[in-house]
Enzyme design. Structure first.
Site, short mmCIF file in Angstrom:
data_model
loop_
_atom_site.label_atom_id
_atom_site.label_comp_id
_atom_site.label_asym_id
_atom_site.label_seq_id
_atom_site.Cartn_x
_atom_site.Cartn_y
_atom_site.Cartn_z
N ASP A 127 0.86 -1.20 -0.20
CA ASP A 127 -0.01 0.00 -0.01
C ASP A 127 0.91 1.29 -0.02
OD1 ASP A 127 -2.17 1.94 0.75
OD2 ASP A 127 -3.19 -0.31 0.92
N HIS A 167 -3.69 6.21 3.52
CA HIS A 167 -4.32 4.92 3.22
C HIS A 167 -3.55 3.64 3.71
CE1 HIS A 167 -5.95 2.02 -0.01
NE2 HIS A 167 -7.04 2.71 0.23
N SER A 193 -11.30 -1.09 0.15
CA SER A 193 -10.06 -1.01 0.70
C SER A 193 -10.02 -1.23 2.24
CB SER A 193 -9.36 0.38 0.79
OG SER A 193 -8.99 0.57 -0.71
#
Length: 653
Positions: free
Chosen positions: A156, A194, A346
């Site tokens: 990620d 994220h 996600s």
């Protein structure tokens, strides 16, 4: 320092435009990286896949190119990156691709595309959590909070591994950098959140009196393959997956994706799966079809549910969905020891990854295929279609407190492929198999003139030996077996059937009497199940086209740069397949082509069994079938852009 075959800051650039890689934000181009020093816009890159039989990838590619420079190789998954100046003419690029594709040792050529994370808007942190309760973590936590010997790799953006609720679960190796240079996988800016949010969902520390409760206390490695904007090159992500596998991690989470199929990404995922890693990926957030890499057979595709077990409005869906998990307003970690709420597939994907970690903590000798099957078998059917929930919502309690089939940790032969032969008498079953879209049962009874195929769809609520629901208006009623032989199906029923075995024979076929299937003690009338096949007596010679099955899909592509591609898989469904016609209806004024393979391999402009590549966008291919084919389709946009529909009409006797 990065390993020898890991990317470094002086050779990596991000392709600014890459066909259909809109990463489910509704565009036909890619989202460019932001203007930091992590992306070099001055070069264009191609990835060249080389046969595994070649001992030196760099030499094989270098000897095949005149222009361009080999800037990176990955010997593990057999590809090289070649770089060209930004002003390389289109004609030269096409000539280079064609020249490379003509070399026997080269298996594919594709652009080094940009792939994005599936980020979604976040709400302020408030209230209590619902995700751990929704997937029944409490029952699992009675047995284990997760073992530090089980490691989950988060591929990620960078992760704030010093967060107060992550630090104690971070592996001593911390991680690796694949984009942006350096060796510290820490976020580079305040907008790079994220990876930290994804990490908090999977391995946020639990039962430590601090912050929120993640799903597991398993260890975490951070593989920084996406930059601060949430985008990363195809090569960086593939390298991160391969590196994670080589580190011996147990689970790899991929909360990122593309609308297109890429050989390099597919090969990286397969490499990791072959190394024994469970790969879990987000389905995507556009409400459309499932993203890559979640589509791949080696990867578990995860859809997102709201707190009431309804499919989240943004969640992608399709036959590739394997499991569902909560994905709306999930409490998780963010930068500066903070907490937030996040929504998206996600955030659903790492919940499944965390549950997988709990299962491995309780059953440490579990192999990856059995683990994957166990997560399916213990999932909870929440009443959605298979395209929305797959096998169901992941269930931590059931997964941890149900011993996996055949699990014998003290048995030195556990996991061997050499199973004892089954001496069960053959009941007249022709074949039983699974495919990408559903599980099918193919039966051949004494009175049948030909084989009939059924997709098992339904739910039962009766305990073994009971008949709890006989309401004739209830599509999920339990139907008691009366006279005649029974079909006994051992396995899970709820959108899919897995690990099933069938005994018995059909009786009274011509009058459709007593065609029943007993599944885990639940009896179902085969006439009420969606399927294909003619149970009536056939007095004449069957003709091609007596039975027809049609399937279709819609998409949108742009022919910009090298062109965009979408890929599809179609498994035969008629009882006795004889031919199929694949038709493409594309946008006016565009040039779209159609490529088909018949053996399950991925088609391309260079590798196909049949093609239709005229100058317009309406194409058609008809193929004869023997019955053992698996059709793979590729739609390629040469020029123009717009929406298309591809249809498969399968004909059987």
């Amino acid at each position: 320092m990065p390993p020898d075959d890991s990317p470094t800051s002086d050779r990596r650039s991000v392709l600014k435009a890459a066909g259909a890689l809109g990463a489910f934000l509704g565009s036909s181009g890619v989202a460019a990286a932001d203007g930091d020093d992590e992306a070099d816009a001055g070069a264009t890159e191609l990835l060249v896949g080389v046969s595994p039989d070649v001992s030196d990838v760099e030499s094989a590619v270098d000897s095949s190119i005149v222009d361009g420079q080999v800037v990176h190789t990955n010997e593990a998954i057999h590809y090289a990156t070649i770089e060209f100046p930004e002003n390389t003419p289109e004609e030269a690029k096409t000539a280079i691709e064609d020249a490379l594709a003509s070399v026997d040792e080269i298996e594919y050529v594709e652009e080094n595309a940009t792939i994005e994370s599936f980020a979604a808007p976040n709400d302020p942190y408030y209230g209590s959590q619902h995700a751990p309760q929704q997937v029944n973590c409490e029952g699992a936590w009675d047995e284990t909070f997760g073992d530090s010997d089980v490691t989950i790799s988060i591929v990620d953006t960078g992760t704030a591994y010093d967060h107060e609720n992550l630090a104690e679960n971070v592996d001593d190796r911390i991680g690796e950098v694949f984009v942006g240079g350096g060796s510290d996988p820490y976020p580079r800016s305040g907008s790079e959140t994220h990876g930290t949010m994804v990490s908090g969902a999977a391995v946020g520390a639990t039962d430590n009196g601090t912050g929120h409760a993640g799903v597991s206390n398993c260890s975490m490695l951070s593989a920084r393959a996406l930059d601060a904007s949430g985008t990363g090159s195809l090569a960086d992500i593939a390298d991160a997956v391969q590196w994670s596998a080589d580190q011996g991690v147990d689970v790899i989470n991929l909360s990122l994706g593309s609308s297109s199929d890429w050989h390099t990404l597919r090969n990286a995922c397969q490499y990791a799966y072959d190394q024994g890693c469970l790969l879990v990926a987000a389905a995507g957030n556009s409400g459309g079809s499932v993203a890559y890499p979640a589509v791949y057979d080696s990867v578990i595709a995860v859809s997102a549910l709201d707190s009431h077990d309804r499919l989240a409005s943004f969640s992608n869906r399709g036959s590739e969905i394997e499991l569902a998990a909560p994905g709306t307003s999930i409490v998780t970690t963010t930068l500066n020891d903070g907490y937030t709420r996040a929504s998206g597939t996600s955030i659903a994907s790492p919940i499944v990854a965390g549950v997988a970690g709990l299962v491995l903590s309780e059953y440490p000798d579990l192999d990856v295929e059995t683990l994957r099957k166990h997560l399916r078998q213990t999932a909870t059917d929440v009443g959605l279609s298979a395209a929305a929930q797959g096998y169901g919502r992941v269930d931590a309690d059931a997964a941890v407190n149900t011993v996996p089939d055949g699990y014998e940790p003290e048995n030195p032969d556990y996991g061997d492929d050499d199973d004892e032969e089954d001496d069960t008498e053959d009941p007249g079953i022709d074949e039983v198999w699974n495919d990408d879209e559903s599980n099918h049962v193919e039966l051949e009874g004494e009175s049948l003139d030909r084989v009939a195929e059924y997709r098992i769809e339904g739910r039962g609520t009766a305990e073994p030996g009971e008949n709890a629901n006989t309401d004739p208006d209830d599509p999920y009623r339990d139907i008691a077996t009366t006279d005649g032989e029974e079909f006994v199906v051992e396995g899970y029923l709820g959108g899919y059937v897995d690990d099933f075995h069938i005994t018995g024979a059909v009786t009274d076929v011509e009058t459709n009497v007593d065609l029943t299937a007993v599944v885990n003690g639940h009896a179902f009338d085969l006439r009420d199940l969606e399927g294909v096949g003619d149970w009536e007596a056939d007095d004449g010679e069957p003709q091609c086209g007596d039975e027809t099955v049609t399937a279709s899909a819609e998409g949108s592509l742009s022919g910009r740069w090298w062109g965009g591609t979408d890929s599809y898989t179609y498994s035969l469904r008629t009882a006795d397949p004889c031919s199929a016609t694949v038709a493409l209806d594309g946008p006016d004024g565009a040039d779209f082509d159609l490529y088909v393979t018949l053996d399950g391999r991925s088609p391309s402009r260079w590798d196909y069994d049949e093609s239709s590549d005229g100058s317009e966008s309406d194409e058609s291919i008809t193929v004869d079938l023997e019955g053992d084919e698996e059709l793979r389709l590729q739609v390629h946009a040469n020029s123009g852009s717009g929406e298309y529909e591809v249809t498969v009409e399968e004909r059987g006797r």
